[in-house]
Every structure is written in C-alpha cells, then in structure tokens.
Design a protein around this motif. Structure first.
Motif, PDB file in Angstrom:
ATOM      1  N   LEU A  15       0.832  -1.201   0.000  1.00 33.77           N
ATOM      2  CA  LEU A  15       0.000   0.000   0.000  1.00 33.77           C
ATOM      3  C   LEU A  15       0.865   1.249   0.000  1.00 33.77           C
ATOM      4  CD1 LEU A  15      -2.967   0.732   0.015  1.00 33.77           C
ATOM      5  CD2 LEU A  15      -2.900   0.807   2.505  1.00 33.77           C
ATOM      6  N   HIS A  16       1.973   1.203   0.776  1.00 38.65           N
ATOM      7  CA  HIS A  16       2.855   2.360   0.842  1.00 38.65           C
ATOM      8  C   HIS A  16       3.537   2.591  -0.504  1.00 38.65           C
ATOM      9  CE1 HIS A  16       5.188   5.465   2.689  1.00 38.65           C
ATOM     10  NE2 HIS A  16       6.349   4.858   2.426  1.00 38.65           N
ATOM     11  N   ALA A  17       3.949   1.494  -1.159  1.00 37.38           N
ATOM     12  CA  ALA A  17       4.582   1.619  -2.473  1.00 37.38           C
ATOM     13  C   ALA A  17       3.626   2.214  -3.482  1.00 37.38           C
ATOM     14  CB  ALA A  17       5.050   0.238  -2.943  1.00 37.38           C
ATOM     15  N   GLN A  18       2.342   1.787  -3.413  1.00 38.77           N
ATOM     16  CA  GLN A  18       1.334   2.346  -4.307  1.00 38.77           C
ATOM     17  C   GLN A  18       1.156   3.831  -4.042  1.00 38.77           C
ATOM     18  OE1 GLN A  18      -1.977  -0.135  -3.360  1.00 38.77           O
ATOM     19  NE2 GLN A  18      -1.509  -1.653  -4.932  1.00 38.77           N
ATOM     20  N   SER A  19       1.200   4.216  -2.755  1.00 39.64           N
ATOM     21  CA  SER A  19       1.045   5.613  -2.374  1.00 39.64           C
ATOM     22  C   SER A  19       2.148   6.464  -2.982  1.00 39.64           C
ATOM     23  CB  SER A  19       1.072   5.739  -0.840  1.00 39.64           C
ATOM     24  OG  SER A  19       1.054   7.082  -0.465  1.00 39.64           O
ATOM     25  N   LEU A  20       3.388   5.974  -2.899  1.00 43.23           N
ATOM     26  CA  LEU A  20       4.506   6.730  -3.436  1.00 43.23           C
ATOM     27  C   LEU A  20       4.390   6.885  -4.941  1.00 43.23           C
ATOM     28  CD1 LEU A  20       7.461   5.224  -1.370  1.00 43.23           C
ATOM     29  CD2 LEU A  20       6.426   7.483  -1.125  1.00 43.23           C
ATOM     30  N   ARG A  21       3.966   5.817  -5.625  1.00 38.67           N
ATOM     31  CA  ARG A  21       3.822   5.891  -7.071  1.00 38.67           C
ATOM     32  C   ARG A  21       2.740   6.896  -7.459  1.00 38.67           C
ATOM     33  NH1 ARG A  21       4.584   0.232  -6.832  1.00 38.67           N
ATOM     34  NH2 ARG A  21       2.348  -0.159  -6.975  1.00 38.67           N
ATOM     35  N   THR A  22       1.642   6.912  -6.696  1.00 43.81           N
ATOM     36  CA  THR A  22       0.570   7.858  -6.993  1.00 43.81           C
ATOM     37  C   THR A  22       1.046   9.292  -6.875  1.00 43.81           C
ATOM     38  OG1 THR A  22      -1.100   6.312  -6.202  1.00 43.81           O
ATOM     39  CG2 THR A  22      -1.734   8.630  -6.299  1.00 43.81           C
ATOM     40  N   TRP A  23       1.774   9.595  -5.767  1.00 45.72           N
ATOM     41  CA  TRP A  23       2.224  10.970  -5.546  1.00 45.72           C
ATOM     42  C   TRP A  23       3.255  11.374  -6.589  1.00 45.72           C
ATOM     43  CZ3 TRP A  23       0.425  15.014  -3.371  1.00 45.72           C
ATOM     44  CH2 TRP A  23       1.256  16.101  -3.159  1.00 45.72           C
ATOM     45  N   ARG A  24       4.189  10.446  -6.910  1.00 48.72           N
ATOM     46  CA  ARG A  24       5.190  10.766  -7.917  1.00 48.72           C
ATOM     47  C   ARG A  24       4.521  11.024  -9.263  1.00 48.72           C
ATOM     48  NH1 ARG A  24       8.518   6.073  -5.742  1.00 48.72           N
ATOM     49  NH2 ARG A  24       9.907   7.025  -4.230  1.00 48.72           N
ATOM     50  N   GLY A  25       3.459  10.263  -9.523  1.00 44.61           N
ATOM     51  CA  GLY A  25       2.751  10.460 -10.787  1.00 44.61           C
ATOM     52  C   GLY A  25       2.136  11.834 -10.889  1.00 44.61           C
ATOM     53  N   ALA A 198      -7.426   8.722  -0.308  1.00 44.66           N
ATOM     54  CA  ALA A 198      -6.881   8.780   1.052  1.00 44.66           C
ATOM     55  C   ALA A 198      -5.364   8.908   1.005  1.00 44.66           C
ATOM     56  CB  ALA A 198      -7.300   7.537   1.833  1.00 44.66           C
ATOM     57  N   LYS A 199      -4.724   8.128   0.144  1.00 50.76           N
ATOM     58  CA  LYS A 199      -3.267   8.200   0.006  1.00 50.76           C
ATOM     59  C   LYS A 199      -2.851   9.571  -0.498  1.00 50.76           C
ATOM     60  CE  LYS A 199      -3.132   4.372  -2.424  1.00 50.76           C
ATOM     61  NZ  LYS A 199      -2.666   3.242  -3.258  1.00 50.76           N
ATOM     62  N   PHE A 200      -3.617  10.116  -1.440  1.00 51.29           N
ATOM     63  CA  PHE A 200      -3.321  11.453  -1.948  1.00 51.29           C
ATOM     64  C   PHE A 200      -3.369  12.468  -0.808  1.00 51.29           C
ATOM     65  CE2 PHE A 200      -4.322  15.614  -3.541  1.00 51.29           C
ATOM     66  CZ  PHE A 200      -3.595  15.734  -4.727  1.00 51.29           C
ATOM     67  N   ALA A 201      -4.389  12.380   0.040  1.00 49.12           N
ATOM     68  CA  ALA A 201      -4.541  13.336   1.143  1.00 49.12           C
ATOM     69  C   ALA A 201      -3.374  13.255   2.124  1.00 49.12           C
ATOM     70  CB  ALA A 201      -5.859  13.094   1.863  1.00 49.12           C
ATOM     71  N   PHE A 202      -2.979  12.052   2.487  1.00 48.42           N
ATOM     72  CA  PHE A 202      -1.874  11.901   3.439  1.00 48.42           C
ATOM     73  C   PHE A 202      -0.539  12.280   2.809  1.00 48.42           C
ATOM     74  CE2 PHE A 202      -4.980   9.565   5.906  1.00 48.42           C
ATOM     75  CZ  PHE A 202      -4.606   9.841   7.220  1.00 48.42           C
ATOM     76  N   ASP A 203      -0.359  11.970   1.533  1.00 49.76           N
ATOM     77  CA  ASP A 203       0.865  12.390   0.850  1.00 49.76           C
ATOM     78  C   ASP A 203       0.927  13.912   0.745  1.00 49.76           C
ATOM     79  OD1 ASP A 203       2.012   9.913   0.453  1.00 49.76           O
ATOM     80  OD2 ASP A 203       1.012   9.576  -1.456  1.00 49.76           O
ATOM     81  N   TYR A 204      -0.228  14.524   0.462  1.00 50.78           N
ATOM     82  CA  TYR A 204      -0.300  15.982   0.393  1.00 50.78           C
ATOM     83  C   TYR A 204       0.073  16.588   1.746  1.00 50.78           C
ATOM     84  CZ  TYR A 204      -2.178  20.670  -0.492  1.00 50.78           C
ATOM     85  OH  TYR A 204      -2.321  22.033  -0.634  1.00 50.78           O
ATOM     86  N   ALA A 205      -0.514  16.042   2.796  1.00 49.95           N
ATOM     87  CA  ALA A 205      -0.220  16.548   4.142  1.00 49.95           C
ATOM     88  C   ALA A 205       1.261  16.420   4.464  1.00 49.95           C
ATOM     89  CB  ALA A 205      -1.063  15.803   5.175  1.00 49.95           C
ATOM     90  N   THR A 206       1.857  15.299   4.084  1.00 52.27           N
ATOM     91  CA  THR A 206       3.278  15.078   4.344  1.00 52.27           C
ATOM     92  C   THR A 206       4.133  16.061   3.556  1.00 52.27           C
ATOM     93  OG1 THR A 206       2.886  12.717   4.730  1.00 52.27           O
ATOM     94  CG2 THR A 206       5.141  13.381   4.238  1.00 52.27           C
ATOM     95  N   VAL A 236      -5.167   3.531   5.471  1.00 50.02           N
ATOM     96  CA  VAL A 236      -4.077   4.347   4.946  1.00 50.02           C
ATOM     97  C   VAL A 236      -3.434   5.168   6.063  1.00 50.02           C
ATOM     98  CG1 VAL A 236      -3.514   6.264   3.397  1.00 50.02           C
ATOM     99  CG2 VAL A 236      -5.025   4.436   2.619  1.00 50.02           C
ATOM    100  N   ALA A 237      -4.240   5.643   7.005  1.00 46.96           N
ATOM    101  CA  ALA A 237      -3.719   6.453   8.106  1.00 46.96           C
ATOM    102  C   ALA A 237      -2.652   5.714   8.909  1.00 46.96           C
ATOM    103  CB  ALA A 237      -4.860   6.890   9.019  1.00 46.96           C
ATOM    104  N   GLU A 238      -2.762   4.399   8.995  1.00 48.33           N
ATOM    105  CA  GLU A 238      -1.781   3.616   9.748  1.00 48.33           C
ATOM    106  C   GLU A 238      -0.386   3.714   9.135  1.00 48.33           C
ATOM    107  OE1 GLU A 238      -3.038  -0.396  10.165  1.00 48.33           O
ATOM    108  OE2 GLU A 238      -4.880   0.099  11.257  1.00 48.33           O
ATOM    109  N   LEU A 239      -0.298   4.037   7.862  1.00 52.52           N
ATOM    110  CA  LEU A 239       0.996   4.155   7.185  1.00 52.52           C
ATOM    111  C   LEU A 239       1.675   5.494   7.455  1.00 52.52           C
ATOM    112  CD1 LEU A 239      -0.094   2.742   3.703  1.00 52.52           C
ATOM    113  CD2 LEU A 239       1.054   1.502   5.546  1.00 52.52           C
ATOM    114  N   TYR A 240       0.956   6.413   8.086  1.00 47.82           N
ATOM    115  CA  TYR A 240       1.482   7.759   8.313  1.00 47.82           C
ATOM    116  C   TYR A 240       1.382   8.105   9.803  1.00 47.82           C
ATOM    117  CZ  TYR A 240       0.910   8.081   3.241  1.00 47.82           C
ATOM    118  OH  TYR A 240       0.979   7.862   1.891  1.00 47.82           O
TER     119      TYR A 240
END
Length: 382
Positions: A15-25, A198-206, A236-240
């Motif tokens: 899930l974390h790897a998918q999150s990183l790919r989404t944000w990089r995209g 959800a991943k987008f929101a947490f990546d944005y916050a980070t 997703v929140a558990e990853l952050y």
C-alpha cells in the motif's frame, strides 16, 4: 500468528509503495520531467509552455481575459491553446470534447472556467464537465482555503485544505426509474478509489508539512458505502504515524466549520460532500471570487476556481472578481516551475487586496473587473 503478522506487514508495504507511485505520478509526469527547473527562484524562464484553456460559461471568458492581460504584462512564457466547450451555448459535442482531451494530452496542464451543467435531462445523464474529468481521470480536487491579508471576514487567519474524490460517489450518473414515480440514484464507492484519494490526502499533508487529516463521512447512515470509504482512510492512516487522523460526520463538519474552522487542517471526503464543503469553506474567507482550486490525475493538472459558479447574472456587467482565477493561474505557473512569475502575480493580487483601495462588489468595494485587473498589473513588481 507470525505468518499473519508477516502478511499484514507485506500488505502495508504494498500500500505504501502504491502511495509513493501515486504521488510521484502527480508531480513527476512526463510533461513535468521535461521542464527545466530555474537556476534560482528569482530566475526568469526562457522556455515557453503550452497550456490548454477552457473559458467556460458565465463570467468565465471575462476572467480568462483578465488572466491574459496580467500574463501579458508580466511577460509570462505561456501560450494558451483555447477551446470552447459549453452545453448552454450549444458549443458541446463529442468532437469538441475529444479536441480538448487531445490538447490536454499535449500540454498536460489546463486553466478552466466553470462549464455550466443544465438541469434539464436531454438523454445524457453525465454532463460534459463530468465526462471531461472522467476522461482525464481527475480524481483529486484540492481547494486551499486561506484568508487573504487585509481582508477581514468573520474568521480570520484561516488555512485549511479540502481534498475531494471527484470521479465516483453521487456523481456516477447512474439513475433510472425502477417503477413509475420511483427514481433510483446510485452512489458508487470503491475500495480502489477510496484508497487512492486517502493516500493522496496523506501524501499531500506530508509534502506540505501539514499535521492532521480529517476524513468526512456519513457512515452512521450509509454503513456500507461511506463505511468502506472510512475503512480505507483508517487503513491508509496507519501508514502515516506522524500525521494525526480523525473522522467527522458530514453534518457535524458543516457546523464545526462555521463555529470553529481553526480545528481543521486537511479534510478528505467523497464527491458530494466535497462539493458542499468547498462552497461552505469559500464563504468563510470571502466567497467564490477569492478561492482558487485545482484537480489532479496521475498525468494531468487542471487549475480552476475553488467554488465553481458561472455567476451568470454578472455576464457583461464588468463586476466579476478576478482574484480566484488569477490565484489559480499563479498556482498553475508554480506547477510549471515558473516560480518567479507565479510569485509575481500572486503577490500583486494580494497587495491590491491588502491595500484595499480597489475591491470588487463581492468584497464590499465599487471597482469593476477591469479596475481590479489594471490595479494588479500596476502592482506587478517588474
């Protein structure tokens, strides 16, 4: 038990790897990889960038004219590929929609006005605005609600971000008459798209140094649909662990925003709730005329007003407030790594508002759209 723990750890890793790919995209698309970064923030770029422009309906064309005038005065290295897509002006067709999509495939970036959606049913449930967003997969709408220095409202010094999933939910265009006088309107919530937003929101916050994400829902009533959205946000929140996470029911969220908006930082929510909260929050800092917005897919970025209103009653009257569109255009320039021009325009807009001598009617003044645009041009530090 050990095997179960290993399995959970592997799932979190995936899930974390998918999150990183989404944000990089979102921030490293093919178009952006070709953009040379300026040697310094104050360096002016010599490159020219093509941007797709959709003036839209209502006062959209007037606001785009203001953007063009300010860009010209600031010598912004952008060329607009302008298209007209409008259902109310009979300027909408599959051919025109495909032309816009083709332009976006080339530019990757767009500045758009509100494409008004008629309420009359003419055989097609999905509006052209919705179809465009689906074709581009613009799943994340971001509205940064921030108080403007020098312009007092009921709540001052506000700074919060609303992130809205905008490809499913109540806007899925799935309606039918199941029996005479009985209409069923389907709300679609999927795990994949709920996790993605959800991943987008947490990546944005980070990335933006934010400290808290609030998931807004109605899972007490829509136990399966909103329940799935809420579950995905919790997973997703558990990853952050460094980002605080809480939840709030949509009706309570509306009240809390009016009573104490300072408790919020980043809010993430399904489609309809996001539309409502965008408009409510815009009203806290001055209305639709002052809040910019943007929408992202993994490949495209679209910049627009945060609260989407055509303001049809103001057409041709020279009274629309260009602030939101100019700030959206400045955000677009920052996305293109044109930091110098982005800051130049945003600072000029904020300077005019802070001085307070030139304000449009929605901000309590008497200035026309043209007056405001000319004041911004005069305030450009070039």
């Amino acid at each position: 038990m050990a095997a179960l723990s290993v399995g959970r750890a592997a799932a979190r890793g995936l899930l974390h790897a998918q999150s990183l790919r989404t944000w990089r995209g979102l921030h490293a698309s093919a178009a952006l990889q070709q953009i040379p970064r300026a040697k310094s923030e104050n360096a002016k770029s010599e490159s020219t960038f093509q941007v797709t422009m959709l003036p839209g309906d209502g006062v959209g064309p007037e606001l785009m004219h203001a953007v063009k005038e300010v860009f010209k005065a600031a010598s912004v290295p952008v060329v607009f590929d302008e298209h007209h897509l409008s259902e109310v002006q009979n300027m909408a067709s599959e051919e025109k929609l495909d032309q816009v999509v083709d332009s976006m495939k080339e530019s990757k970036v767009a500045l758009i006005g509100k494409i008004h959606t008629p309420m009359e049913y003419k055989g097609e449930l999905a509006s052209y605005d919705m179809r465009l967003r689906r074709k581009l997969d613009l799943f994340a709408n971001v509205v940064h609600v921030k108080s403007l220095p020098g312009y007092k409202t009921r709540h001052n010094n506000l700074d919060l971000v609303i992130i809205r999933e905008q490809t499913e939910g109540e806007y899925s265009s799935l309606e039918h008459e199941s029996a005479k006088g009985v209409i069923e309107c389907l709300k679609i919530i999927t795990r994949a798209k709920s996790q993605r937003i959800a991943k987008f929101a947490f990546d944005y916050a980070t990335k933006k140094g934010r400290s808290k994400v609030t998931a807004v829902h109605k899972a007490n009533i829509m136990k399966l649909g909103d329940g799935l959205f809420l579950q995905c946000c919790e997973e997703v929140a558990e990853l952050y662990p460094k980002i605080k996470f809480d939840t709030m029911i949509i009706d309570n969220c509306c009240m809390q925003l009016v009573q104490n908006p300072y408790q919020f930082d980043v809010l993430v929510m399904p489609n309809l709730y996001g539309n409502i909260i965008d408009n409510l929050a815009a009203g806290l800092v001055g209305g639709a005329g002052v809040v910019p917005g943007e929408s992202y897919s993994a490949e495209y970025a679209v910049f627009e007003m945060g609260a989407r209103h055509p303001f049809a009653q103001a057409v041709g009257r020279n009274i629309a407030n260009p602030t939101a569109m100019l700030l959206s255009a400045a955000n677009m320039l920052r996305h293109l790594n044109l930091e110098f021009h982005s800051n130049l325009i945003a600072d000029a807009v904020k300077k005019v508002i802070k001085v307070g001598k030139v304000r449009t009617a929605d901000m309590g003044g008497y200035a026309t759209s043209l007056d405001f645009t000319q004041a911004v041009i005069a305030a450009l530090d070039v």
